[in-house]
Design a protein around this motif. Structure first.
Motif, PDB file in Angstrom:
ATOM      1  N   LEU A 315       0.837  -1.199   0.000  1.00 22.62           N
ATOM      2  CA  LEU A 315       0.000   0.000   0.000  1.00 22.62           C
ATOM      3  C   LEU A 315       0.871   1.248   0.000  1.00 22.62           C
ATOM      4  O   LEU A 315       0.640   2.175  -0.793  1.00 22.62           O
ATOM      5  N   ALA A 316       1.871   1.290   0.879  1.00 27.72           N
ATOM      6  CA  ALA A 316       2.756   2.454   0.934  1.00 27.72           C
ATOM      7  C   ALA A 316       3.499   2.641  -0.385  1.00 27.72           C
ATOM      8  O   ALA A 316       3.724   3.776  -0.838  1.00 27.72           O
ATOM      9  N   THR A 317       3.873   1.548  -1.028  1.00 30.91           N
ATOM     10  CA  THR A 317       4.541   1.622  -2.336  1.00 30.91           C
ATOM     11  C   THR A 317       3.662   2.351  -3.337  1.00 30.91           C
ATOM     12  O   THR A 317       4.107   3.279  -4.027  1.00 30.91           O
ATOM     13  N   GLY A 340       6.601   1.723 -10.013  1.00 35.73           N
ATOM     14  CA  GLY A 340       6.486   0.934  -8.793  1.00 35.73           C
ATOM     15  C   GLY A 340       7.021  -0.460  -9.036  1.00 35.73           C
ATOM     16  O   GLY A 340       7.201  -0.889 -10.188  1.00 35.73           O
ATOM     17  N   TYR A 341       7.295  -1.193  -7.974  1.00 37.47           N
ATOM     18  CA  TYR A 341       7.796  -2.567  -8.104  1.00 37.47           C
ATOM     19  C   TYR A 341       7.453  -3.300  -6.806  1.00 37.47           C
ATOM     20  O   TYR A 341       7.887  -2.909  -5.736  1.00 37.47           O
ATOM     21  N   ARG A 342       6.641  -4.341  -6.921  1.00 43.46           N
ATOM     22  CA  ARG A 342       6.241  -5.094  -5.725  1.00 43.46           C
ATOM     23  C   ARG A 342       5.684  -6.442  -6.143  1.00 43.46           C
ATOM     24  O   ARG A 342       5.467  -6.706  -7.327  1.00 43.46           O
ATOM     25  N   SER A 367       9.764   0.598  -4.368  1.00 38.59           N
ATOM     26  CA  SER A 367       9.682  -0.857  -4.284  1.00 38.59           C
ATOM     27  C   SER A 367       9.446  -1.302  -2.852  1.00 38.59           C
ATOM     28  O   SER A 367       9.824  -0.623  -1.893  1.00 38.59           O
ATOM     29  N   THR A 368       8.815  -2.448  -2.697  1.00 45.09           N
ATOM     30  CA  THR A 368       8.873  -3.161  -1.427  1.00 45.09           C
ATOM     31  C   THR A 368      10.250  -3.816  -1.358  1.00 45.09           C
ATOM     32  O   THR A 368      11.127  -3.522  -2.175  1.00 45.09           O
ATOM     33  N   LEU A 385      14.986   4.897   2.336  1.00 43.63           N
ATOM     34  CA  LEU A 385      14.300   3.836   3.066  1.00 43.63           C
ATOM     35  C   LEU A 385      13.171   4.471   3.880  1.00 43.63           C
ATOM     36  O   LEU A 385      13.427   5.306   4.747  1.00 43.63           O
ATOM     37  N   VAL A 386      11.931   4.103   3.576  1.00 43.98           N
ATOM     38  CA  VAL A 386      10.793   4.658   4.297  1.00 43.98           C
ATOM     39  C   VAL A 386      10.560   3.795   5.535  1.00 43.98           C
ATOM     40  O   VAL A 386       9.923   2.749   5.479  1.00 43.98           O
TER      41      VAL A 386
END
Length: 813
Positions: A315-317, A340-342, A367-368, A385-386
């Motif tokens: 979700l955050a991604t 995005g990438y997940r 990305s995750t 890095l979040v």
């Protein structure tokens, strides 16, 4: 600390340092800087040695032709150990040339013995494809026929017989080895008879429940190799991890030799910790980590610096991708510079994004941890890095994705408001000086072990003298005979069921069934997939599903068919699911009175359920609505540590019943956050829940409180005078992975550090940095949580001490 930013650099390096300088001068309310730490790591030169004399001449010639003038010291050490017949694990930093540590001895053996075979295992199909390209380039330079193929779920059916017959090197993943190779070993006789090497890359990812499964797969592989007359060597490679030798030995069942002194060069690096500014001192509220990460990322991306952003969840991604696309893709022709990438993206989309990063057409990717592994995405300038990713190892692995080859790079950890992140931000020396976490597995977890005994029996009958893991195999075989899936004939146990056991065993989750996401806006089409465990919280009815900045409304959730229908919708909010958890104690493995409380660990039954959702407005993070849901329950048996606060302590607190309840909820928040830090495990490996030893059920889950009583939510019954709460921290995997016992030993430290963190927090009534927001923990949550810890840690009541002794001795009170 004054950071070393005044050195002259090349243009790109000057831009990086200018961005850091801009972050450094920011301030929160008052004079508190937002950049709480900045560490400089100077470049390190390479240590190069000559090629080994016994290296095949063709291989030496090929390496010279590709620009190699020798080997890094760790590459030669690994080669020589493999030549001696030893099983090896190589642990060196990101981009240190670990690939050559296994490619070199494998190709050397293939040139000297054309019948030799090798099996390469990577944790993901993406990484396998990436490594195939590198190995194929090395083989092409040799000018020799060393047939190398990937064999995974994407391999066409008509190509598979040829691969089984011709391949010298088979590149696959543990899932395919489990379901597609071992059960069909009679088709793989040539590989298994001549198997000389099993290469296991990204060893550090094989931990927890996944690693426990893989260890059993290796038991099955060794069993089949012995049947076919081979004994392959294991060559493992890993990013930094605290116990590489121990983990490799637990996975492979072999004694391993460790190679850990890197001879590779390293570029200059900066690592900063950014704590978003406080925007409300009284409530202790900091600026949203997502919004702060957006601005930090834009400060790099706006200067044309290629940047990777690691988000803590899918979700955050997607929320961050939406923010960055809005800011950077306004001009014609700029579409697609942010991606995005997940997990859940379809394979072709992932390959397209990876290629764009390598070629430079993608400027930024959110990305995750899917890009934490060693997929080649080129040389990036910055990593953001979040939030602390839950482990020191993951933090350094993510930071290492920038500056993988040469030159200066920057990593910025943007702390969020949780106690874990605030502990890291305010104690940066703890992070920079902390030992890297250990990888833990439990291959003898009974649920996992029994499933793989079934698979092994399907592959080859068991004989009476065999062993398989550390449990009593005979007892397991007799149990399976009673279940009518095995038949005993003399000393042999044969598989008799018509079922295919490997199909029923998922390596990564409770269920192997993924949900497909179907866009029905126009012509129905599959746009993504969601794993079984995540589906109830991500794609429940009325959820907003986000895919690379596009928002979709979930119209239908079909649990039975594992299908979700979504329709594209232009909305200015996203949804966040609310989950409640109930825990029932099944068995206590150990229990002890500690000061004014009790610590225990044992087996528990956990029931979790998605009961509602919140609507969160983009950018402002306002809660703009909520709704109730009734999703299917998810049940599991696992292990847990728990703190019991005696009823005498609860009754002795100078607070009302509701306030005492809020204090326990607040305390659970802090304990759950800090437990991951002191266990040195991933935050997602743990779950937190509450229970009551008194009469009646105490429904004091945080998720229910978020809905709000009387506003579409449910009232929570208040505890009675006999209220004796348990705060559970449990292993978030069926059967447990062994985290509860070390947490039982860490009991005193966890409580002391939690008390210190809450007491030192400057907020008035609770905040995300200590016990959670005041609105969720109640206005007295912080004070009551602190009072509980003080009462538990510093006994003053003789009657409570007497009750402690009765617990220790087993006497009834």
């Amino acid at each position: 600390m004054k950071p070393p930013l005044a050195l002259a650099r090349a243009d790109g390096e000057e831009t990086l340092l200018a961005v850091l300088k801009g972050l450094e001068i920011q301030r929160t309310l008052g004079a508190e800087p937002v950049l709480t730490a900045l560490r400089h790591f100077p470049a390190e030169p390479a240590r190069v040695v000559d090629f080994p004399e016994e290296l095949h001449p063709k291989l030496r010639e090929s390496l010279l032709g590709r620009g190699y003038r020798g080997l890094y010291t760790h590459q030669r050490e690994a080669y020589e150990l493999v030549q001696e017949g030893k099983d090896v694990v190589v642990v060196t930093p990101t981009a240190s040339g670990k690939t050559l540590c296994y490619n070199l001895p494998v190709l050397d053996r293939m040139l000297k013995d054309p019948d030799a075979r090798a099996l390469y295992l990577f944790p993901t199909k993406a990484l396998a494809q990436d490594q195939l390209a590198e190995l194929s380039a090395a083989i092409e330079a040799l000018g020799k026929d060393v047939a190398t193929f990937t064999y995974d779920g994407d391999t066409p059916q008509d190509a598979r017989p040829s691969i089984r017959a011709r391949a010298h090197v088979v590149i696959t993943n543990p899932d395919m080895l489990h379901k597609g190779i071992l059960p069909h070993h009679t088709k793989w006789v040539k590989l298994l008879e001549n198997l000389r090497y099993v290469v296991v890359d990204e060893l550090h990812s094989l931990r927890g429940v996944y690693g426990s499964h893989v260890a059993n797969i290796f038991r099955r592989l060794r069993r089949l190799c012995e049947f076919y007359g081979s004994r392959p060597q294991f060559v493992c490679a890993s990013a930094t991890i605290g116990n590489p030798k121990e983990l490799a030995e637990a996975l492979t069942g072999r004694e391993m030799t460790l190679v850990e002194r890197s001879g590779a060069p390293r570029g200059e690096r900066y690592f900063a910790i950014y704590n978003p500014p406080v925007v409300n001192r009284q409530l202790g509220i900091r600026r949203s980590a997502l919004n702060a990460a957006r601005d930090v990322s834009l400060s790099f991306l706006g200067q044309g610096l290629q940047t990777i952003v690691f988000a803590p969840s899918r979700l955050a991604t997607e929320v961050l991708v939406t923010y960055l696309k809005e800011a950077l893709e306004r001009r014609p022709g700029s579409e697609g510079i942010v991606r995005g990438y997940r997990g859940g993206y379809l394979p072709l989309k992932r390959r397209e994004i990876e290629k764009g990063l390598r070629e430079g057409s993608v400027l930024g990717v959110v990305s995750t941890n899917a890009l934490e592994l060693g997929i080649d995405i080129g040389s990036l300038d910055a990593a953001v890095l979040v939030g602390y990713p839950g482990s020191v190892a993951s933090a350094w692995q993510q930071a290492g994705r920038a500056g993988r080859r040469t030159g200066t790079s920057v990593a910025v950890l943007v702390a969020n408001s949780t106690p874990l992140n605030q502990f890291i931000a305010k104690n940066p020396d703890y992070f920079f000086g902390a030992p890297v976490e250990e990888g833990r597995i439990n291959p003898d977890n009974l649920q996992i072990l029994v499933n793989h005994v079934k698979c092994a029996a399907f592959e080859l009958p068991f004989v009476g003298s065999e062993t398989f893991g550390g449990e009593d195999l005979g007892e397991i075989l007799r149990f399976l005979e009673e279940e009518k899936v095995l038949h005993r004939a003399g000393e042999r146990w044969h598989w008799t069921s018509e079922s295919y056991p490997a199909d029923a065993v998922s390596l990564r989750s409770v269920s192997s069934d993924n949900f497909v996401v179907q866009d029905v806006t126009a012509e129905p089409r599959i746009i993504a997939e969601v794993d079984y465990d995540s589906a109830p919280s991500m794609v429940h009815e009325k959820a907003v599903y986000i895919l690379e900045g596009r928002t979709y409304f979930v119209e239908r959730y079909d649990h039975q068919e594992r299908r979700v229908h979504v329709r594209e919708a232009d909305v200015d909010y996203y949804t966040d699911a609310i989950t409640t958890t109930k825990v029932r104690i099944l068995e206590r493995f150990a229990e002890e009175a500690r000061r004014n409380g009790r610590r225990s660990h044992g087996e528990v039954h956990v029931t979790s359920q998605v009961v509602g959702f919140k609507k969160i407005k983009f950018h402002t993070n306002e809660n703009v609505g909520a709704g109730e849901l009734t999703m299917p329950e998810n049940e599991m048996h696992t292990t847990a540590w728990w703190l019991t606060v005696p009823r005498e302590v609860m009754c002795g607190l100078p607070y009302g019943r509701e306030e005492r309840r809020d204090g326990v909820v607040a305390l659970s928040y802090t304990l759950g956050q800090l437990a991951a830090l002191f266990l040195m495990c991933d935050r997602h490996d743990l779950g937190v829940a509450l229970g009551d030893n008194g009469q009646g059920e105490a429904r004091i889950e945080r998720g229910l409180r978020r809905l709000g009583a009387g506003k579409g939510g449910r009232d929570e019954p208040l505890p009675g005078e006999d209220y004796e709460p348990n705060v559970f921290v449990y292993d978030a995997y069926p059967g447990g992975i062994g985290l509860s016992e070390p947490l039982y030993r860490l009991h005193d430290r966890l409580l002391e550090e939690s008390r210190a963190l809450i007491a030192a927090c400057p907020c008035a009534d609770g905040c995300p940095s200590c016990v959670g927001p005041a609105g969720e923990a109640g206005s007295s949550g912080k004070a009551v949580a602190l009072a509980i810890l003080e009462a538990v840690l510093h006994p003053r009541n003789p009657s409570v001490a007497d009750s402690e002794e009765s617990v220790r001795s087993g006497r009834p009170r």
